[in-house]
Enzyme design. Structure first.
Site, PDB file in Angstrom:
ATOM      1  N   GLY A  23       0.850  -1.193   0.000  1.00  0.00           N
ATOM      2  CA  GLY A  23       0.000   0.000   0.000  1.00  0.00           C
ATOM      3  C   GLY A  23       0.882   1.239   0.000  1.00  0.00           C
ATOM      4  O   GLY A  23       2.100   1.154  -0.251  1.00  0.00           O
ATOM      5  N   LEU A  24       0.300   2.383   0.306  1.00  0.00           N
ATOM      6  CA  LEU A  24       1.077   3.621   0.233  1.00  0.00           C
ATOM      7  C   LEU A  24       2.283   3.586   1.169  1.00  0.00           C
ATOM      8  O   LEU A  24       3.382   4.018   0.791  1.00  0.00           O
ATOM      9  CB  LEU A  24       0.195   4.817   0.582  1.00  0.00           C
ATOM     10  CG  LEU A  24      -0.812   5.207  -0.502  1.00  0.00           C
ATOM     11  CD1 LEU A  24      -1.631   6.399  -0.050  1.00  0.00           C
ATOM     12  CD2 LEU A  24      -0.103   5.522  -1.815  1.00  0.00           C
ATOM     13  N   SER A 274     -17.413   9.082   1.247  1.00  0.00           N
ATOM     14  CA  SER A 274     -16.327   9.834   1.873  1.00  0.00           C
ATOM     15  C   SER A 274     -16.789  11.121   2.544  1.00  0.00           C
ATOM     16  O   SER A 274     -17.756  11.762   2.132  1.00  0.00           O
ATOM     17  CB  SER A 274     -15.310  10.168   0.774  1.00  0.00           C
ATOM     18  OG  SER A 274     -14.451  11.175   1.188  1.00  0.00           O
ATOM     19  N   ARG A 321     -14.887  12.613  13.170  1.00  0.00           N
ATOM     20  CA  ARG A 321     -15.704  11.411  12.932  1.00  0.00           C
ATOM     21  C   ARG A 321     -16.219  10.773  14.209  1.00  0.00           C
ATOM     22  O   ARG A 321     -17.318  10.219  14.214  1.00  0.00           O
ATOM     23  CB  ARG A 321     -14.851  10.394  12.181  1.00  0.00           C
ATOM     24  CG  ARG A 321     -14.604  10.845  10.789  1.00  0.00           C
ATOM     25  CD  ARG A 321     -13.606   9.973  10.085  1.00  0.00           C
ATOM     26  NE  ARG A 321     -13.389  10.533   8.770  1.00  0.00           N
ATOM     27  CZ  ARG A 321     -12.542  10.046   7.900  1.00  0.00           C
ATOM     28  NH1 ARG A 321     -11.818   8.967   8.205  1.00  0.00           N
ATOM     29  NH2 ARG A 321     -12.404  10.602   6.721  1.00  0.00           N
ATOM     30  N   HIS A 394     -14.085   1.630  10.249  1.00  0.00           N
ATOM     31  CA  HIS A 394     -13.357   2.223   9.132  1.00  0.00           C
ATOM     32  C   HIS A 394     -11.838   2.166   9.278  1.00  0.00           C
ATOM     33  O   HIS A 394     -11.120   1.938   8.313  1.00  0.00           O
ATOM     34  CB  HIS A 394     -13.804   3.685   9.023  1.00  0.00           C
ATOM     35  CG  HIS A 394     -13.217   4.438   7.895  1.00  0.00           C
ATOM     36  ND1 HIS A 394     -13.410   4.077   6.582  1.00  0.00           N
ATOM     37  CD2 HIS A 394     -12.437   5.551   7.860  1.00  0.00           C
ATOM     38  CE1 HIS A 394     -12.781   4.935   5.790  1.00  0.00           C
ATOM     39  NE2 HIS A 394     -12.171   5.825   6.540  1.00  0.00           N
ATOM     40  N   GLU A 432      -1.086   2.311   8.368  1.00  0.00           N
ATOM     41  CA  GLU A 432      -2.184   2.088   9.304  1.00  0.00           C
ATOM     42  C   GLU A 432      -1.824   1.039  10.357  1.00  0.00           C
ATOM     43  O   GLU A 432      -2.397   1.029  11.452  1.00  0.00           O
ATOM     44  CB  GLU A 432      -3.467   1.697   8.544  1.00  0.00           C
ATOM     45  CG  GLU A 432      -4.673   1.674   9.455  1.00  0.00           C
ATOM     46  CD  GLU A 432      -6.004   1.503   8.747  1.00  0.00           C
ATOM     47  OE1 GLU A 432      -6.102   1.821   7.546  1.00  0.00           O
ATOM     48  OE2 GLU A 432      -6.955   1.037   9.405  1.00  0.00           O
ATOM     49  N   SER A 447      -4.700  10.081   7.010  1.00  0.00           N
ATOM     50  CA  SER A 447      -4.093   8.761   6.957  1.00  0.00           C
ATOM     51  C   SER A 447      -3.183   8.599   5.750  1.00  0.00           C
ATOM     52  O   SER A 447      -2.057   8.098   5.863  1.00  0.00           O
ATOM     53  CB  SER A 447      -5.155   7.667   6.937  1.00  0.00           C
ATOM     54  OG  SER A 447      -4.505   6.423   6.763  1.00  0.00           O
TER      55      SER A 447
HETATM   56  C1  LIG Z   1     -13.021   3.315   1.850  1.00  0.00           C
HETATM   57  C2  LIG Z   1     -11.892   4.062   2.472  1.00  0.00           C
HETATM   58  C3  LIG Z   1     -11.609   5.353   2.080  1.00  0.00           C
HETATM   59  C4  LIG Z   1     -10.558   6.052   2.659  1.00  0.00           C
HETATM   60  N1  LIG Z   1     -10.298   7.338   2.257  1.00  0.00           N
HETATM   61  C5  LIG Z   1      -9.253   7.999   2.817  1.00  0.00           C
HETATM   62  C6  LIG Z   1      -8.952   9.326   2.396  1.00  0.00           C
HETATM   63  O1  LIG Z   1      -9.602   9.903   1.546  1.00  0.00           O
HETATM   64  N2  LIG Z   1      -7.902   9.943   2.981  1.00  0.00           N
HETATM   65  C7  LIG Z   1      -7.138   9.350   3.941  1.00  0.00           C
HETATM   66  O2  LIG Z   1      -6.188   9.961   4.419  1.00  0.00           O
HETATM   67  N3  LIG Z   1      -7.389   8.074   4.320  1.00  0.00           N
HETATM   68  C8  LIG Z   1      -8.421   7.394   3.783  1.00  0.00           C
HETATM   69  N4  LIG Z   1      -8.680   6.115   4.189  1.00  0.00           N
HETATM   70  C9  LIG Z   1      -7.710   5.416   5.050  1.00  0.00           C
HETATM   71  C10 LIG Z   1      -6.513   4.963   4.206  1.00  0.00           C
HETATM   72  O3  LIG Z   1      -6.956   4.587   2.930  1.00  0.00           O
HETATM   73  C11 LIG Z   1      -5.757   3.793   4.805  1.00  0.00           C
HETATM   74  O4  LIG Z   1      -5.557   4.010   6.172  1.00  0.00           O
HETATM   75  C12 LIG Z   1      -4.410   3.644   4.117  1.00  0.00           C
HETATM   76  O5  LIG Z   1      -4.569   3.594   2.723  1.00  0.00           O
HETATM   77  C13 LIG Z   1      -3.653   2.438   4.614  1.00  0.00           C
HETATM   78  O6  LIG Z   1      -2.499   2.290   3.830  1.00  0.00           O
HETATM   79  P1  LIG Z   1      -1.363   1.256   4.226  1.00  0.00           P
HETATM   80  O7  LIG Z   1      -0.255   1.436   3.276  1.00  0.00           O
HETATM   81  O8  LIG Z   1      -1.061   1.379   5.672  1.00  0.00           O
HETATM   82  O9  LIG Z   1      -2.041  -0.161   4.063  1.00  0.00           O
HETATM   83  P2  LIG Z   1      -2.838  -0.815   2.853  1.00  0.00           P
HETATM   84  O10 LIG Z   1      -3.047   0.083   1.718  1.00  0.00           O
HETATM   85  O11 LIG Z   1      -4.009  -1.468   3.485  1.00  0.00           O
HETATM   86  O12 LIG Z   1      -1.843  -1.923   2.351  1.00  0.00           O
HETATM   87  C14 LIG Z   1      -1.546  -3.056   3.125  1.00  0.00           C
HETATM   88  C15 LIG Z   1      -0.627  -3.929   2.329  1.00  0.00           C
HETATM   89  O13 LIG Z   1      -0.175  -4.996   3.147  1.00  0.00           O
HETATM   90  C16 LIG Z   1      -0.314  -6.210   2.464  1.00  0.00           C
HETATM   91  N5  LIG Z   1      -0.463  -7.261   3.469  1.00  0.00           N
HETATM   92  C17 LIG Z   1      -1.298  -7.297   4.530  1.00  0.00           C
HETATM   93  N6  LIG Z   1      -1.119  -8.425   5.221  1.00  0.00           N
HETATM   94  C18 LIG Z   1      -0.161  -9.112   4.582  1.00  0.00           C
HETATM   95  C19 LIG Z   1       0.452 -10.364   4.796  1.00  0.00           C
HETATM   96  N7  LIG Z   1       0.110 -11.160   5.818  1.00  0.00           N
HETATM   97  N8  LIG Z   1       1.392 -10.776   3.928  1.00  0.00           N
HETATM   98  C20 LIG Z   1       1.742 -10.012   2.870  1.00  0.00           C
HETATM   99  N9  LIG Z   1       1.204  -8.812   2.627  1.00  0.00           N
HETATM  100  C21 LIG Z   1       0.267  -8.372   3.474  1.00  0.00           C
HETATM  101  C22 LIG Z   1      -1.513  -6.003   1.565  1.00  0.00           C
HETATM  102  O14 LIG Z   1      -1.509  -6.896   0.498  1.00  0.00           O
HETATM  103  C23 LIG Z   1      -1.271  -4.579   1.111  1.00  0.00           C
HETATM  104  O15 LIG Z   1      -0.357  -4.555   0.051  1.00  0.00           O
HETATM  105  C24 LIG Z   1      -9.764   5.433   3.644  1.00  0.00           C
HETATM  106  C25 LIG Z   1     -10.053   4.139   4.051  1.00  0.00           C
HETATM  107  C26 LIG Z   1     -11.129   3.468   3.497  1.00  0.00           C
HETATM  108  C27 LIG Z   1     -11.473   2.116   4.021  1.00  0.00           C
END
Ligand SMILES: Cc1cc2nc3c(=O)[nH]c(=O)nc-3n(C[C@H](O)[C@H](O)[C@H](O)COP(=O)(O)OP(=O)(O)OC[C@H]3O[C@@H](n4cnc5c(N)ncnc54)[C@H](O)[C@@H]3O)c2cc1C
Length: 679
Positions: A23-24, A274, A321, A394, A432, A447
């Site tokens: 993810g990001l 959103s 929220r 969420h 996250e 986030s």
């Molecule tokens: C519908 C929705 C809309 C949102 N809109 C916003 C917004 O507009 N602005 C904002 O700031 N935030 C927003 N958020 C929150 C934000 O999108 C998330 O908190 C953020 O994108 C999380 O990013 P991340 O990189 O931490 O994890 P994620 O993008 O969840 O990526 C997790 C990664 O870990 C990998 N992974 C997980 N477990 C394993 C494992 N056991 N083995 C291998 N790989 C694994 C997954 O495959 C994935 O690649 C929103 C959330 C939702 C649900």
């Protein structure tokens, strides 16, 4: 003694690090590592472009102040601390809010198609918990645009070779090796407790492999699926964080779970509408008459109760929220004033979110993505009809505990190996999955920012750690990796043999339902006691499940059995943390303890795992944590660094409560609230 070569181990192997999560946060960590010349093995359950970040809709915060409202990173810091009810350490927030404008400009240069003003400047919209226009956005698909932009950068590194210490390309080596459709099962820790890599399973052929890594970063996202249906993707079970926790990583503030006020139900998941809908002027209301049988659009203005605007005249529909969700819950559950359904002759748990007063071209330009989603899944035209929405789980403010090193100016020491380090040496966490930035309640659009900033900090921290580590993981005894692989293989083989009477998917439904009802918006100690007892029962029953599928390829059922077990462990951390915290703070609300209690509870919940006598996991909560980093043992406590913004009661009833410099509150429902100056 530090390792001799930056690129090769003593045995001549290329020294790589592991990033779990595409993810990001994971992609940004990977980019920073590659920029520093450190090769990365990148793991993801799904193609990285399908990581849950792709779902983010509304935008990313940065106090760029193009609208001349007087916004600044300092105010962004204050509002983030205030919105989080002062439970977040403030130096990491300062680092993040100071960096935010630069991050948005960087994304712009990477090609993210941000919306722009007529003059061609980046456009910014309002989001919850602030009166400033601070949220940069790409329509209502911001996460997708950001993820794809970072994915392109990482793809570049997939094709780039690795040079040795003399600048000569090492045959067959690339800066990034991507492992998509792999599930991380556990950490590999040596006798000293140092993390030396991971064990992961290929989800196509179900082969289990051990991967060395000089350091490991978990960027594995949130655990929303513990609550059954949520706005999260179905892969968001928190399995990797749970595995790390069970291997000694501390889990912090688990009880702080964000419920978003506006989602729509569906059979598979709850789809988010959103906060940007309200940021663009959307208004929340219910009919004044609880038995109102007319369609929303036919209810005259004078017969509507805009209850958020009425109770919070300053922030109106854009209160944070935690507050908005509680108000919706109060209106529907306690007051029984949810939208009346003439077919069922009862008040549903739904309120109206109304955009119909906003010109259609504006909606199309700014919110088309979410409005299409609504139309597709509800079958009603949101341009003509008020949408029907209700809160949904969420986001997790809690996550793996990570450290930081405070700089003299109250921000972070750049490059410190302590930044984003967990208490397991060599293990980092970002995005996250960590607990660092949002305290008791995350502000919308913070986030995506914390994921990117977290990655920008974690990458350099891992580089520092790796530079000063002693022996490379690639020089550790092969028995360490063979042993770890065998252990996980044995566990998996045991899962394949499970043929008991319980159905894992039904157990998950039971878990989710209970967590949703009793561990979200309103929490009562008696109910939490029951939840904890029920978690023990589910823990017992999950040992008697049937695996349902024994096939040797793409066996999602066996994988789910493993995830279920890990979800139950984290559910206990969340529920027990909620039971212990006898106060109300941010998203954690106990009617029996309505006030925030700084004297006793301005502290981080730090959960540690212990195997109980009957094989059940037990949670212990610690006030101090000792961990080894850079040749030293550090002891940290649960106190929160609030040295930059003094804690005070939250009063969102007042306009500009979060800071002294807030602009005048826009008039309720004024979608065209225009900035004073356009720079
Ligand atoms: C519908 C929705 C809309 C949102 N809109 C916003 C917004 O507009 N602005 C904002 O700031 N935030 C927003 N958020 C929150 C934000 O999108 C998330 O908190 C953020 O994108 C999380 O990013 P991340 O990189 O931490 O994890 P994620 O993008 O969840 O990526 C997790 C990664 O870990 C990998 N992974 C997980 N477990 C394993 C494992 N056991 N083995 C291998 N790989 C694994 C997954 O495959 C994935 O690649 C929103 C959330 C939702 C649900």
């Amino acid at each position: 003694m530090a390792a001799k070569s930056a690129i090769r181990s003593e045995s001549g192997k290329v020294r790589r690090v592991v990033v779990v999560g595409g993810g990001l946060a994971g992609l940004m960590t990977t980019i920073k590592l590659c920029e520093a010349g450190v090769p990365v093995d990148l793991f993801s359950l799904v193609p990285v472009k399908r990581s849950h970040s792709v779902c983010a809709q509304g935008g990313i915060n940065a106090s760029v102040n193009t609208k001349g409202e007087g916004d600044s990173p300092r105010i962004h810091l204050e509002e983030t601390a205030y919105g989080g009810d002062f439970l977040a350490n403030q130096p990491p927030i300062k680092g993040m809010t100071d960096a935010a404008p630069g991050i948005v400009y960087m994304l712009d240069r990477m090609g993210v198609p941000f919306n722009r003003t007529p003059e061609g400047l980046l456009d910014f919209r309002r989001f919850g918990g602030t009166l400033f226009h601070r949220t940069a956005f790409a329509g209502a698909t911001t996460g997708q645009q950001l993820l794809y932009a970072l994915d392109e950068q990482v793809r570049r590194y997939e094709t780039l070779g690795v040079d040795d210490d003399n600048g000569i390309a090492i045959p067959g080596e690339k800066m990034v090796r991507k492992f998509e459709f792999w599930d991380m099962l556990s950490l590999i820790k040596d006798e000293q407790g140092v993390c030396r890599g991971i064990v992961a399973q290929d989800l196509k052929n179900m082969q289990i492999e051990a991967f060395p890594g000089d350091a490991v970063c978990l960027a594995t996202g949130g655990p929303g699926i513990i609550f059954g249906k949520s706005t999260n993707s179905v892969i968001n079970t928190g399995t990797a964080a749970s595995a790390a926790y069970q291997q000694g990583a501390c889990y912090a503030n688990g009880e702080f779970i964000q419920v978003h006020p506006t989602a729509i139900p569906a059979a598979d998941k709850l789809r988010l509408i959103s906060e940007s809908a309200r940021g663009e002027g959307g208004r929340v209301w219910v009919p004044k008459s609880p038995n109102e049988s007319r369609r929303g659009r036919d209810v005259p203005e004078s017969e509507r109760d805009y209850f958020l605007e009425r109770r919070y005249p300053g922030y109106g529909n854009l209160v944070p929220r935690d507050i908005a969700s509680r108000e919706l819950f109060l209106t529907c559950f306690h007051e029984g004033r949810g939208v009346y359904n003439t077919r069922t002759a009862k008040n549903e748990n739904e309120v109206y979110l109304d955009l119909t007063h906003i010109p259609k071209p504006t909606l199309k330009r700014k919110l088309a993505g979410i409005l299409e989603t609504y139309e597709k899944f509800v079958g009603e035209d949101p341009y003509e009809n008020p949408m029907r929405v209700f809160p949904a789980v969420h986001y997790s403010m809690g996550g793996l505990w990570v450290d930081f090193e405070r700089s003299a100016d109250g921000s972070l020491v750049h490059d410190s190996p302590r930044n984003h380090a967990t208490n397991v040496a060599g293990l980092y966490a970002a995005g996250e999955v960590d607990y660092q930035y949002h305290g008791a309640n995350r502000l919308g659009a913070n986030s995506l920012l914390s994921c990117l900033w977290g990655g920008m900090v974690t990458g350099p921290a891992m580089v520092s750690y790796r530079k000063n580590m002693g022996r490379s993981a690639y020089d550790a005894s092969s028995s360490l990796f063979d042993g770890a692989k065998k252990r996980e293989q044995a566990k998996y083989d045991a899962i394949l043999k499970m043929d008991g009477p319980e159905n894992p998917f039904k157990l998950h439904a039971e878990l989710g339902q209970m967590m949703l009802i009793d561990v979200t918006i309103e929490r009562h100690n008696e109910r939490l006691d029951e939840v904890i007892a029920k978690i023990d029962e589910l823990d017992e029953r999950q040992r008697r499940v049937s695996v349902l599928d024994t096939s040797s390829r793409m066996n999602q059922s066996a994988q789910f059995v493993r995830h279920l077990s890990n979800m139950i462990v984290l559910a206990r951390v969340i529920a027990q943390g909620a039971r212990n915290r006898d106060e109300s703070r941010g998203a954690h609300f106990k009617p029996a303890f309505k006030e925030r209690d700084d004297a006793n509870w301005l502290r981080t919940t730090m959960a540690m795992h212990r195997e109980g006598p009957n094989g059940h996991g037990e949670v212990t909560y610690v006030r101090e944590l000792s961990y080894a980093i850079a040749g030293k043992t550090l002891t940290v406590s649960d106190s929160v660094d609030v040295g930059l913004v003094t804690p005070r009661p939250r009063k969102y009833e007042q306009a500009g409560a979060a800071n002294a410099a807030a602009p005048a509150a826009p008039k309720a429902g004024d979608a065209s609230a225009k900035p004073a100056v356009s720079v």
